[in-house]
Design an enzyme around this catalytic site. Structure first.
Site, mmCIF file in Angstrom:
data_model
loop_
_atom_site.group_PDB
_atom_site.id
_atom_site.type_symbol
_atom_site.label_atom_id
_atom_site.label_comp_id
_atom_site.label_asym_id
_atom_site.label_seq_id
_atom_site.Cartn_x
_atom_site.Cartn_y
_atom_site.Cartn_z
ATOM 1 N N THR A 102 9.139 64.192 21.436
ATOM 2 C CA THR A 102 9.230 65.581 20.967
ATOM 3 C C THR A 102 9.888 65.578 19.589
ATOM 4 O O THR A 102 10.751 64.743 19.321
ATOM 5 C CB THR A 102 10.109 66.379 21.960
ATOM 6 O OG1 THR A 102 9.357 66.577 23.144
ATOM 7 C CG2 THR A 102 10.545 67.734 21.405
ATOM 8 N N ARG A 149 2.471 74.207 32.986
ATOM 9 C CA ARG A 149 3.919 73.988 32.823
ATOM 10 C C ARG A 149 4.339 74.236 31.365
ATOM 11 O O ARG A 149 3.692 73.804 30.424
ATOM 12 C CB ARG A 149 4.253 72.548 33.216
ATOM 13 C CG ARG A 149 5.748 72.200 33.123
ATOM 14 C CD ARG A 149 6.086 71.483 31.841
ATOM 15 N NE ARG A 149 7.463 71.003 31.840
ATOM 16 C CZ ARG A 149 8.078 70.512 30.768
ATOM 17 N NH1 ARG A 149 7.435 70.426 29.622
ATOM 18 N NH2 ARG A 149 9.312 70.121 30.827
ATOM 19 N N VAL A 150 5.414 74.978 31.205
ATOM 20 C CA VAL A 150 5.987 75.183 29.870
ATOM 21 C C VAL A 150 7.400 74.610 29.887
ATOM 22 O O VAL A 150 8.154 74.832 30.842
ATOM 23 C CB VAL A 150 6.028 76.686 29.504
ATOM 24 C CG1 VAL A 150 6.753 76.905 28.188
ATOM 25 C CG2 VAL A 150 4.607 77.248 29.416
ATOM 26 N N ASP A 183 11.149 73.488 27.669
ATOM 27 C CA ASP A 183 12.266 74.197 27.026
ATOM 28 C C ASP A 183 12.037 74.461 25.543
ATOM 29 O O ASP A 183 12.623 75.400 24.986
ATOM 30 C CB ASP A 183 13.553 73.368 27.161
ATOM 31 C CG ASP A 183 13.383 71.994 26.521
ATOM 32 O OD1 ASP A 183 12.389 71.303 26.834
ATOM 33 O OD2 ASP A 183 14.220 71.624 25.685
ATOM 34 N N THR A 205 15.779 67.727 22.951
ATOM 35 C CA THR A 205 14.694 66.902 23.460
ATOM 36 C C THR A 205 15.150 66.246 24.751
ATOM 37 O O THR A 205 16.255 65.703 24.811
ATOM 38 C CB THR A 205 14.252 65.819 22.454
ATOM 39 O OG1 THR A 205 13.412 64.882 23.140
ATOM 40 C CG2 THR A 205 15.430 65.090 21.827
ATOM 41 N N GLY A 206 14.328 66.321 25.760
ATOM 42 C CA GLY A 206 14.701 65.736 27.047
ATOM 43 C C GLY A 206 13.927 66.427 28.150
ATOM 44 O O GLY A 206 12.906 67.081 27.885
ATOM 45 N N GLY A 239 12.873 69.107 30.028
ATOM 46 C CA GLY A 239 12.991 70.517 29.695
ATOM 47 C C GLY A 239 13.496 71.409 30.813
ATOM 48 O O GLY A 239 14.152 72.416 30.559
HETATM 49 N N1 ASP Z 1 11.832 68.810 26.144
HETATM 50 C C1 ASP Z 1 10.426 68.528 26.206
HETATM 51 C C2 ASP Z 1 9.852 69.277 27.376
HETATM 52 O O1 ASP Z 1 10.423 69.217 28.441
HETATM 53 C C3 ASP Z 1 10.084 67.075 26.341
HETATM 54 C C4 ASP Z 1 10.893 66.116 25.499
HETATM 55 O O2 ASP Z 1 11.720 66.514 24.719
HETATM 56 O O3 ASP Z 1 10.663 64.897 25.629
HETATM 57 O O4 ASP Z 1 8.817 69.870 27.243
#
Ligand code: ASP
Length: 344
Positions: free
Chosen positions: A208, A236-237, A239, A259-260, A262
Site C-alpha cells: 500500500t 471488502r473495503v 481502512d 498501512t497494515g 485494515g
Molecule cells: N491497509 C490496507 C488495507 O487493509 C492494506 C495494506 O496496507 O497493506 O486495505
C-alpha cells in the site's frame, strides 16, 4: 533544488556513507523556505514481511529507486511552493504507476482475480475525498481529489465512483491494465493456503502507498492508495479510504497515512487516534505513534505501520512488522530511504 557539492578529498574515508548517499541523489541541506518554515514530505510503500534475508540486491535497488522517484517528485512540488495536497498526490501517483507497489497497476487481486482499488486524501483544513472499490481508474488518488474538490461528498464507491470519474473527464482503463504476473501468482498461493487450512481466506498484502506533507503555507495533507489485501472478499473495503482509519490530516494535530491489516485500523480508528493523542493529551507525535503501533495495535493483534507528521514538520515512521518501505525528505537536508527496522 540545491545540488550536492563534491566532498573534499582528505575526508573521503570518513564521509564514505555520505558520498554514497550523494551519489544516490541525496540532497545536502535544501534551503529552508524563505520565511524559515520547513517543507517536509514522508512517503510509505507498505508494511509487511520485508526482510533482508528475503531481499535480493536487485529487488532492494528497485524498491529504493521507486521510493526515491516518488519522494523527489513530491518534494519538487513543495520546493516550487506547491501545496501539500499537490505534493502527496504527485508522490502517490508515481507509486500507483509503479507495479512494485500494491496500488494502481500491480495492486493485489481480490478473490475474483480483480484489482479493486481504494484511495483517500485529506488536508489539514478538514477537506477530504475518497474512493473505494474502483476497478478501472488508473490513478485512484486523483479521483479522490476530484471527489473532494468537485463533489459535495467525501466517499464514492464502485460503479458510482467510476461514473463520477467519467463525468469529470477521467479516462478509464481496462481491468487487465492493473494485473501483473506476480499478483496472479500471489492470489493462487493465497487460495491454495486457504484451502489447505480450510479456514478464512489468507489476506496478506504489502505495498500500500501513502504520503504526508507540510507545505510552505504550513498546511498538512495525507494521502493513501491501495489494492487492499490479496484474496479479499468481493466488496471488502479497507481502512485506506476511511477518513480517520487509514488516512487523516488536521493542522491542529497531525497528518497520518497507515498501512497494515485494515480491519484493525478501522476498528481502532488508528490515524485519528494518533492525532487525538497529540491534540487532546498533548503527546509528542513520536509518543502517540509509538503508543498506537506498539501498544494499542499490538494488543489487538493487528500488524502494520504508519507515517505521520505534525504542523512543525516533526515526523514519525513506525511499524510492528519486520519492515516498511518508507522515505523522508525535508528542507533542512534530510533525505532517507528505509525498508527494514533500521533506516539505512
Ligand atoms: N491497509 C490496507 C488495507 O487493509 C492494506 C495494506 O496496507 O497493506 O486495505
Amino acid at each position: 533544488m540545491s545540488r550536492p557539492r563534491p566532498p573534499t578529498a582528505p575526508l573521503l574515508l570518513a564521509v564514505v556513507p555520505f558520498v554514497l548517499a550523494a551519489l544516490a541523489g541525496a540532497a545536502r541541506a535544501a534551503e529552508p523556505a524563505a520565511d524559515g518554515r520547513p517543507i517536509v514530505l514522508v512517503i510509505h510503500g507498505g508494511a509487511g514481511v520485508i526482510e533482508r534475508s528475503r531481499m535480493t540486491s536487485a529487488k532492494e535497488a528497485s524498491y529504493r529507486a521507486g521510493l526515491a522517484a516518488a519522494l523527489d517528485a513530491g518534494f519538487a512540488v513543495l520546493e516550487r511552493g506547491g501545496s501539500s495536497l499537490d505534493a502527496v498526490i504527485a508522490a502517490v501517483r508515481i507509486m500507483e504507476d509503479d507495479p512494485q507497489f500494491n496500488a494502481g497497476r500491480g495492486a493485489v487481486l481480490d478473490e475474483d482475480g480483480f484489482a479493486v482499488l481504494d484511495a483517500a486524501i485529506m488536508d489539514g483544513n478538514g477537506r477530504a475525498g475518497a474512493v473505494a472499490s474502483v476497478r478501472h481508474v488508473k490513478n485512484p488518488i486523483e479521483l479522490a481529489r476530484l471527489v473532494m474538490d468537485k463533489s459535495p461528498h467525501v466517499l464514492l464507491v464502485g460503479q458510482g465512483a467510476e461514473e463520477f470519474a467519467l463525468e469529470q473527464g477521467v479516462v478509464l482503463v481496462p481491468e487487465s491494465y492493473f494485473v501483473v504476473p506476480r499478483r496472479v501468482q500471489e492470489l493462487a498461493e493465497a487460495k491454495r493456503a486457504a484451502a489447505e487450512r480450510a479456514k478464512a481466506p489468507s489476506v496478506k498484502g504489502a505495498g500500500t502507498v501513502g504520503a504526508v506533507a507540510l507545505d510552505r503555507a504550513g498546511n498538512l495533507a495525507a494521502a493513501t492508495s491501495t489494492g487492499g489485501l490479496t484474496n479479499k472478499h468481493r466488496g471488502r473495503v479497507g481502512d485506506s479510504p476511511i477518513v480517520g482509519a487509514g488516512t487523516y490530516a488536521s493542522n491542529e494535530s497531525c497528518a497520518v497515512s497507515g498501512t497494515g491489516e485494515g480491519e484493525y485500523y478501522i476498528r481502532q480508528v488508528v490515524a485519528y487516534d494518533i492525532c487525538a493523542m497529540v491534540h487532546y493529551q498533548h503527546k509528542t507525535l513520536a509518543q502517540a505513534v509509538h503508543e498506537e503501533i506498539h501498544e494499542k495495535l499490538q494488543r489487538s493483534g493487528g500488524t502494520g505501520g504508519v507515517i505521520a507528521m505534525d504542523p512543525s514538520g516533526n515526523i514519525a515512521t513506525d511499524f510492528n512488522t519486520p519492515g516498511m518501505f518508507r522515505a523522508a525528505r525535508d528542507s533542512r537536508g534530510r533525505r532517507e530511504i528505509g525498508m527494514y527496522a533500521e533506516i539505512q
